[in-house]
Design a protein around this motif. Structure first.
Motif, PDB file in Angstrom:
ATOM      1  N   TYR A  32      42.566  50.946  43.449  1.00 25.40           N
ATOM      2  CA  TYR A  32      41.618  50.467  42.445  1.00 25.40           C
ATOM      3  C   TYR A  32      41.431  51.500  41.335  1.00 25.40           C
ATOM      4  N   VAL A  33      41.434  52.781  41.714  1.00 30.18           N
ATOM      5  CA  VAL A  33      41.118  53.854  40.770  1.00 30.18           C
ATOM      6  C   VAL A  33      42.303  54.176  39.876  1.00 30.18           C
ATOM      7  N   PHE A  34      43.483  54.283  40.466  1.00 33.68           N
ATOM      8  CA  PHE A  34      44.617  54.870  39.743  1.00 33.68           C
ATOM      9  C   PHE A  34      45.596  53.856  39.177  1.00 33.68           C
ATOM     10  N   LEU A  35      45.511  52.592  39.569  1.00 36.47           N
ATOM     11  CA  LEU A  35      46.460  51.616  39.062  1.00 36.47           C
ATOM     12  C   LEU A  35      45.950  50.843  37.856  1.00 36.47           C
ATOM     13  N   SER A  36      44.640  50.911  37.562  1.00 41.48           N
ATOM     14  CA  SER A  36      44.037  50.165  36.455  1.00 41.48           C
ATOM     15  C   SER A  36      44.543  48.725  36.430  1.00 41.48           C
ATOM     16  N   PRO A  37      44.263  47.969  37.485  1.00 37.95           N
ATOM     17  CA  PRO A  37      44.919  46.668  37.647  1.00 37.95           C
ATOM     18  C   PRO A  37      44.400  45.606  36.693  1.00 37.95           C
ATOM     19  N   GLY A  38      45.309  44.705  36.323  1.00 36.60           N
ATOM     20  CA  GLY A  38      44.910  43.456  35.714  1.00 36.60           C
ATOM     21  C   GLY A  38      44.576  42.468  36.811  1.00 36.60           C
ATOM     22  N   TYR A  39      44.422  41.195  36.421  1.00 33.09           N
ATOM     23  CA  TYR A  39      43.961  40.206  37.393  1.00 33.09           C
ATOM     24  C   TYR A  39      44.939  40.041  38.552  1.00 33.09           C
ATOM     25  N   VAL A  40      46.219  39.891  38.250  1.00 28.54           N
ATOM     26  CA  VAL A  40      47.201  39.619  39.308  1.00 28.54           C
ATOM     27  C   VAL A  40      47.306  40.810  40.257  1.00 28.54           C
ATOM     28  N   LEU A  41      47.386  42.017  39.713  1.00 29.54           N
ATOM     29  CA  LEU A  41      47.482  43.202  40.565  1.00 29.54           C
ATOM     30  C   LEU A  41      46.204  43.408  41.365  1.00 29.54           C
ATOM     31  N   LEU A  42      45.058  43.161  40.749  1.00 35.18           N
ATOM     32  CA  LEU A  42      43.795  43.286  41.472  1.00 35.18           C
ATOM     33  C   LEU A  42      43.747  42.300  42.636  1.00 35.18           C
ATOM     34  N   LEU A  43      44.231  41.095  42.402  1.00 38.90           N
ATOM     35  CA  LEU A  43      44.267  40.090  43.464  1.00 38.90           C
ATOM     36  C   LEU A  43      45.174  40.559  44.610  1.00 38.90           C
ATOM     37  N   ALA A  44      46.318  41.146  44.268  1.00 42.61           N
ATOM     38  CA  ALA A  44      47.234  41.651  45.298  1.00 42.61           C
ATOM     39  C   ALA A  44      46.604  42.788  46.091  1.00 42.61           C
ATOM     40  N   ILE A  45      45.890  43.680  45.409  1.00 44.23           N
ATOM     41  CA  ILE A  45      45.214  44.784  46.094  1.00 44.23           C
ATOM     42  C   ILE A  45      44.156  44.250  47.051  1.00 44.23           C
ATOM     43  N   ARG A  46      43.427  43.236  46.611  1.00 40.52           N
ATOM     44  CA  ARG A  46      42.392  42.662  47.467  1.00 40.52           C
ATOM     45  C   ARG A  46      43.001  42.009  48.716  1.00 40.52           C
ATOM     46  N   PHE A  47      44.120  41.324  48.553  1.00 40.50           N
ATOM     47  CA  PHE A  47      44.789  40.744  49.715  1.00 40.50           C
ATOM     48  C   PHE A  47      45.186  41.844  50.698  1.00 40.50           C
ATOM     49  N   CYS A  48      45.744  42.933  50.178  1.00 40.98           N
ATOM     50  CA  CYS A  48      46.136  44.053  51.050  1.00 40.98           C
ATOM     51  C   CYS A  48      44.926  44.671  51.723  1.00 40.98           C
ATOM     52  N   HIS A  49      43.824  44.805  50.993  1.00 36.59           N
ATOM     53  CA  HIS A  49      42.624  45.433  51.558  1.00 36.59           C
ATOM     54  C   HIS A  49      42.055  44.607  52.705  1.00 36.59           C
ATOM     55  N   GLY A  50      42.265  43.307  52.656  1.00 36.00           N
ATOM     56  CA  GLY A  50      41.781  42.448  53.729  1.00 36.00           C
ATOM     57  C   GLY A  50      42.415  42.750  55.070  1.00 36.00           C
ATOM     58  N   LEU A  51      43.582  43.416  55.052  1.00 32.85           N
ATOM     59  CA  LEU A  51      44.226  43.786  56.309  1.00 32.85           C
ATOM     60  C   LEU A  51      43.375  44.760  57.120  1.00 32.85           C
ATOM     61  N   ALA A  52      42.523  45.529  56.433  1.00 36.63           N
ATOM     62  CA  ALA A  52      41.727  46.546  57.122  1.00 36.63           C
ATOM     63  C   ALA A  52      40.889  45.942  58.236  1.00 36.63           C
ATOM     64  N   THR A  53      40.046  44.972  57.894  1.00 36.52           N
ATOM     65  CA  THR A  53      39.188  44.379  58.920  1.00 36.52           C
ATOM     66  C   THR A  53      39.900  43.284  59.703  1.00 36.52           C
ATOM     67  N   ALA A  54      40.978  42.699  59.129  1.00 34.33           N
ATOM     68  CA  ALA A  54      41.761  41.731  59.899  1.00 34.33           C
ATOM     69  C   ALA A  54      42.347  42.389  61.138  1.00 34.33           C
ATOM     70  N   ILE A  55      42.699  43.679  61.015  1.00 32.85           N
ATOM     71  CA  ILE A  55      43.215  44.421  62.167  1.00 32.85           C
ATOM     72  C   ILE A  55      42.073  45.032  62.963  1.00 32.85           C
TER      73      ILE A  55
END
Length: 331
Positions: A76-99
């Motif tokens: 979130y800090v270093f990639l300065s994401p647009g909408y699509v990249l932010l959405l991809a980061i959020r999907f990846c972050h969901g793995l944290a509690t999914a596991i």
């Protein structure tokens, strides 16, 4: 590990993410997708990773979960994401509690005797709630004083602490032996799903619980933006709103459970849904911090009434042999 894991995950969640998406210029109609992305990952993920932990062992999956918690916040800090990249980061972050969710509970079960399992799961859940409760208030304070980098960086640091703990888990622990996949596992799962879908009471209970989560999702996605742009609250105050909501749920769950045993499940479910709906309707008519804080706290109590009662109702309907599959549907 559970406490810092959930602290890390929720520091990068509410109230930070909706405000962060708005700051990046994400259109209002798309912010809901950004908020929901990590939860969408968890829906199939919890089933998948819970099953994998039975066959691969708990340790490697706990390490994977903590690696997500320690690395993804820096994106979130270093990639300065647009909408699509932010959405991809959020999907990846969901793995944290999914596991972390199903695997850590399995670890607690591995470590507990049958007559101690409820107590130890209760202690573990309490530790998780400590992290979950602190996160929005700390996140709001960090956001107010240090901008968006503050909560994301602290989130990553908390994840690193959890990762260090996960690496201490012994490789030869009894919870880690590999087991071959059992083909009957898939058959039993789909048998359970088919059984649930044939039960009107269980279907209705699932819809009721889903409607409560629908309202909660609306609050989590758009209350931070409303509080900031319309009510003109600062980030610390917005964090307090979410902290009070979580506290309302945490502190009243035992009471609601006791009440549901005394007066029945249905009154609490109907009453909780009515109160929750009324409070959601009130939010856009309120701009005073103390009133919004009261609404958030009472909403937490109403959510507790619904969640505890629906869970107990499913248990009432389920026999011991198939309660797990029915409970999974209700979740």
């Amino acid at each position: 590990m559970g406490a810092v894991g959930f602290l890390s995950y929720n520091l990068s969640r509410f109230p930070v993410i909706p405000l962060y998406a708005q700051n990046l210029g994400v259109r209002p109609e798309l912010i809901g997708f950004v908020v929901a992305a990590s939860t969408i990952t968890g829906i199939p993920g919890k089933i998948l990773f819970g099953t994998l932990s039975d066959h691969w062992g708990r340790r490697r999956l706990l390490i994977a979960s903590m690696m997500v918690c320690s690395l993804v916040p820096f994106f979130y800090v270093f990639l300065s994401p647009g909408y699509v990249l932010l959405l991809a980061i959020r999907f990846c972050h969901g793995l944290a509690t999914a596991i972390l969710g199903p695997v850590s509970r399995a670890v607690v079960a591995d470590l507990s005797k049958e007559n101690e399992r409820g107590t130890k799961l209760g202690i573990y859940t309490g530790a998780n709630m400590v992290g979950t409760t602190i996160a929005p208030m700390l996140g709001g304070w960090l956001l107010y004083h240090f901008g968006f980098r503050g909560p994301f960086l602290v989130s990553g640091i908390a994840g690193m602490i959890g990762l260090a703990i996960a690496f201490q888990w012994p490789k030869d622990h009894p919870s880690n032996p590999p087991h071959p996949f059992d083909p009957s596992t898939k058959v039993r799962f789909f048998d359970g799903v088919r059984y649930v879908l044939k039960q009107p009471s269980l279907r209705a209970t699932g819809v009721v619980e889903a409607s409560k989560f629908f309202a909660t999702g609306a609050i989590e996605a758009f209350l931070p933006i409303y509080a900031s742009t319309v009510a003109h609250l600062n980030e610390t105050q917005i964090g307090v709103l979410f902290g009070v909501q979580v506290l309302g749920t945490l502190l009243t769950k035992p009471i609601m459970g006791w009440l549901s045993d005394r007066i029945g499940r249905r009154p609490l479910i109907i009453g909780g849904l009515f109160v929750a709906a009324s409070l959601v309707w009130l939010i856009p008519h309120t701009q005073v911090f103390h009133l919004l804080m009261t609404i958030a706290g009472i909403y937490g109590v109403a959510a507790a009434a619904v969640t505890v009662s629906t869970a107990a109702f499913v248990t009432d309907l389920a026999s011991r042999s198939d309660s797990a599959s029915r409970g999974g549907f209700e979740t």
